[in-house]
Every structure is written in structure tokens, then in C-alpha cells.
Design an enzyme around this catalytic site. Structure first.
Site, PDB file in Angstrom:
ATOM      1  N   ARG A 184      34.370 121.715 128.691  1.00  0.00           N
ATOM      2  CA  ARG A 184      34.177 121.857 130.133  1.00  0.00           C
ATOM      3  C   ARG A 184      35.504 122.282 130.770  1.00  0.00           C
ATOM      4  O   ARG A 184      36.584 121.901 130.289  1.00  0.00           O
ATOM      5  CB  ARG A 184      33.721 120.540 130.766  1.00  0.00           C
ATOM      6  CG  ARG A 184      32.237 120.228 130.586  1.00  0.00           C
ATOM      7  CD  ARG A 184      31.325 121.217 131.293  1.00  0.00           C
ATOM      8  NE  ARG A 184      29.916 120.887 131.188  1.00  0.00           N
ATOM      9  CZ  ARG A 184      29.054 121.459 130.348  1.00  0.00           C
ATOM     10  NH1 ARG A 184      29.447 122.391 129.496  1.00  0.00           N
ATOM     11  NH2 ARG A 184      27.784 121.112 130.348  1.00  0.00           N
ATOM     12  N   HIS A 211      30.429 131.094 129.622  1.00  0.00           N
ATOM     13  CA  HIS A 211      29.644 129.894 129.279  1.00  0.00           C
ATOM     14  C   HIS A 211      28.461 130.259 128.358  1.00  0.00           C
ATOM     15  O   HIS A 211      27.301 130.018 128.701  1.00  0.00           O
ATOM     16  CB  HIS A 211      29.147 129.188 130.561  1.00  0.00           C
ATOM     17  CG  HIS A 211      28.751 127.754 130.320  1.00  0.00           C
ATOM     18  ND1 HIS A 211      28.961 126.756 131.234  1.00  0.00           N
ATOM     19  CD2 HIS A 211      28.153 127.151 129.254  1.00  0.00           C
ATOM     20  CE1 HIS A 211      28.496 125.608 130.753  1.00  0.00           C
ATOM     21  NE2 HIS A 211      28.013 125.829 129.545  1.00  0.00           N
TER      22      HIS A 211
END
Ligand code: NDP
Ligand code: OXD
Length: 309
Positions: free
Chosen positions: A224, A272
Site C-alpha cells: 500500500r 495498482h
């Protein structure tokens, strides 16, 4: 009949509808799967952060919220969520992460960028060391960290992993705690971040911890964006403390056009895509959890709300 609300957005509905129905049928579950159930009559919710659903309080009969995402930071702190929350542990997603992490680790290990840059007629042989001479550290030894650690160790890398609770994994040097983090960073020629986004993991890689890395370390972050203090990373790239970073996740996504990472010559941005939940395998996982819920067995992949992951 069990009522399952699909609260994961229209795009996901298109790809999940059929695999979910097939998985329910294979598990002998009699399910009414819809995008719009009456909250008072909903038994399970399949959820993704793209959902409009934010208030879980009317879903008083709901036995569990089943996340399509592995990372649950966008839902775990929701004060209206009293139902058990299960995160996604999907063999398809795990395989995708293994492949992405292995590919980017090998890019650094083999010096593939240098080869690409030297297509200039100059014959300058420089072989990479063997994997057994390269130290790789993975922060996070959960479902994904462990799977990647085992793959990289299988190739021959010297793999160290760090987690909150001490682990014992054959072929991996397992560390925990603050001292363990220091050691794990010191031995990271290539550092891979596979921690969840929680209050405790924010800025794990910061101006102080970056200095424990060997000079010229490579960084790969499919975990993250919050794990990294961005200013500290940019400064470490400038000084050469970190030679290059491959970043898949960011504090703000999509990564804003004017973010320095986009134009940085020592950064590779991927949008992502390290590992996606795969509809067929994930549907089987969801069906299994509903089957368990219906016969009173404990749910798989329950989120520890206190720990935040
Ligand atoms: P898990 O929950 O299985 O593993 C998390 C790991 O992090 C565990 O080893 C845990 O320790 C460790 N950890 C958590 N908090 C701390 C802490 N404070 N200090 C040290 N270690 C800590 O998660 P997954 O492996 O399934 O996924 C990891 C993350 O990967 C997700 O949360 C998500 O953010 C990211 N992800 C990214 C994707 C992408 O496409 N880029 C796709 C899917 C996931 P312990 O074992 O002791 O609990
Ligand atoms: C996830 C992700 O958490 O895709 O599943 O990042």
C-alpha cells in the site's frame, strides 16, 4: 433461499455474476444473488470499495460482509459495520502477486534495465550474480508475503521476512519486532513491501528506516502507498541510498499527473495491477464462506478489527 447482495459495483457485477452463480451451484447453495436486496432480508454482502454502500446498520440479518479485496483499510474502520468482515484470500490473486513480484525482483537481480540501455554496439559482458548471492527482504509474511517468499527462496534468493508475530518458515529467515525490522532492512539488496495499510504500518519506510538499507537497495511496493513516507523515498532516490523503486500502490490513486514519481528516472510506476482478484477462483472462496456460514462453521479469512487487517 439465502439472499446475497452484490455491493461491488456494476463493472464487477458483469465479471462476477456468472462465476458466482456457478460456484454457488457447485457448492449446493440455493442463493438469490442480486445488486438490490432489501437490507432487512440480506444474509450476506459481497463488497468492494467501489460500492456506494457505506451504512451497514440496516443489514441486521446479515451474517457476514465478504470483501473482494485483500486489503480492507477502506471498510475496516466503518463504524456502522457490526457484521463479521472477511477479506479476500484468493489463489488466483496470490498467483498473480507471486508472478508480479518475481518478475520485478528478477528485473533488478538480472540488471535487465542495464541490458536494455546498452543496445549501443558496445560489447561489455557483465553477468549477474546467482540468486543465492542476492538478499531479498519481504516486509509482511501473510498470505501474499509468504507465497512470494517461498517462490523467491525456491529460485535461490536469500530471503528474509518480517511480520508482527514471529513466524517459522522453512528456508526463510523470519524476523519480528523493531530489532527484527532493522536486521531485515540491513540485509535487503531488494526490499519488497507486502504489509497491509493500518495505523501501525503507516510510514514503515521513512527517513530513519531507509538508512538501515544497504546503499543502492532496490524497492518494490505492491503493498500500500501508506507504507512509504514519499518525501523520504524521493530524497533516498536522489542520494542513491535507494537505487530504484517499483511502485504499484499510492496514497492517492490514480496517482496524480503532477506527482514526482511519474517523471522520476529512478521510479517505475504501475497502476495498482500487481495482483487482481480473479472472478472464478474468488467466487469459489465466497461460496465456501457462505456454505460455512450456513452450517455454523467459522468463516475463513476473518478480519481482526482491532489489528485492522
Ligand atoms: P495478510 O493479512 O495475510 O498479511 C499481512 C502481513 O503483514 C502479516 O504477515 C502480518 O503479520 C504483517 N503485519 C501486519 N501489521 C504489521 C505490523 N504492524 N508489523 C509487522 N508486520 C505486520 O495480507 P496479504 O498477504 O493477503 O496482503 C497484504 C497486502 O497486500 C494487503 O493488505 C494489500 O494492502 C496488498 N495487496 C495489494 C495488491 C495489489 O494489487 N497491489 C493486491 C492484493 C493485496 P502477522 O503474520 O503477524 O499477522
Ligand atoms: C486488494 C488489492 O487489496 O487489489 O485486493 O489491492
Amino acid at each position: 433461499m439465502t439472499n446475497v447482495l452484490f455491493a461491488a459495483g456494476d463493472k464487477n457485477w458483469d465479471s462476477y455474476q456468472t462465476p458466482l452463480k456457478q460456484a454457488f451451484s457447485a457448492a449446493n447453495l440455493d442463493i438469490d444473488l442480486r445488486q438490490d436486496h432489501d437490507p432487512a432480508e440480506t444474509d450476506y454482502i459481497i463488497y468492494a470499495p467501489s460500492s456506494d454502500l457505506q451504512d451497514f446498520s440496516p443489514f441486521r440479518r446479515c451474517k457476514a460482509v465478504l470483501s473482494l479485496w485483500a486489503g480492507v483499510e477502506k471498510i475496516v474502520t466503518n463504524q456502522t459495520l457490526a457484521q463479521p468482515l472477511c477479506r479476500m484470500v484468493d489463489p488466483g490473486l496470490t498467483q498473480g502477486m507471486i508472478e508480479w513480484v518475481t518478475g520485478h525482483t528478477l528485473r533488478y537481480h538480472l540488471g535487465i534495465d542495464d541490458n536494455l540501455a546498452s543496445q549501443n554496439g558496445e560489447w561489455k559482458p557483465k553477468a549477474a550474480p546467482l540468486a543465492r548471492e542476492r538478499r531479498v527482504t519481504i516486509l509482511g509474511l501473510g498470505q501474499l508475503g509468504q507465497a512470494c517468499a517461498k517462490m523467491l527462496a525456491g529460485i535461490g534468493f536469500q530471503v528474509t521476512g518480517w511480520s508482527r508475530r514471529q513466524k517459522d518458515i522453512e528456508g526463510i529467515i523470519c524476523l519480528s519486532g523493531d530489532a527484527g525490522l532493522k536486521t531485515a532492512l540491513k540485509t535487503a539488496d531488494i526490499l519488497i513491501l507486502l504489509l497491509p495499510n493500518t495505523a501501525e504500518t503507516e510510514n514503515t519506510l521513512n527517513a530513519e528506516t531507509i538508512n538501515h538499507l544497504p546503499k543502492g537497495a532496490r524497492l518494490i511496493n505492491p503493498g500500500r502507498g501508506t507504507l512509504i513516507e514519499d518525501a523520504a523515498l524521493l530524497s533516498a532516490l536522489d542520494t542513491g541510498q535507494i537505487a530504484h523503486a517499483t511502485l504499484d500502490v499510492f496514497r492517492v490513486e490514480p496517482l496524480p499527473q503532477d506527482h514526482p514519481y511519474w517523471a522520476h528516472t529512478k521510479v517505475t510506476v504501475t497502476p495498482h495491477i500487481a495482483a487482481e482478484t480473479r472472478a472464478i477462483t474468488a467466487s469459489e472462496v465466497i461460496a465456501e464462506n457462505i456454505r460455512r456460514g450456513e452450517i455454523g462453521l467459522p468463516f475463513l479469512n476473518l478480519v481482526d478489527r482491532g489489528a485492522g487487517y
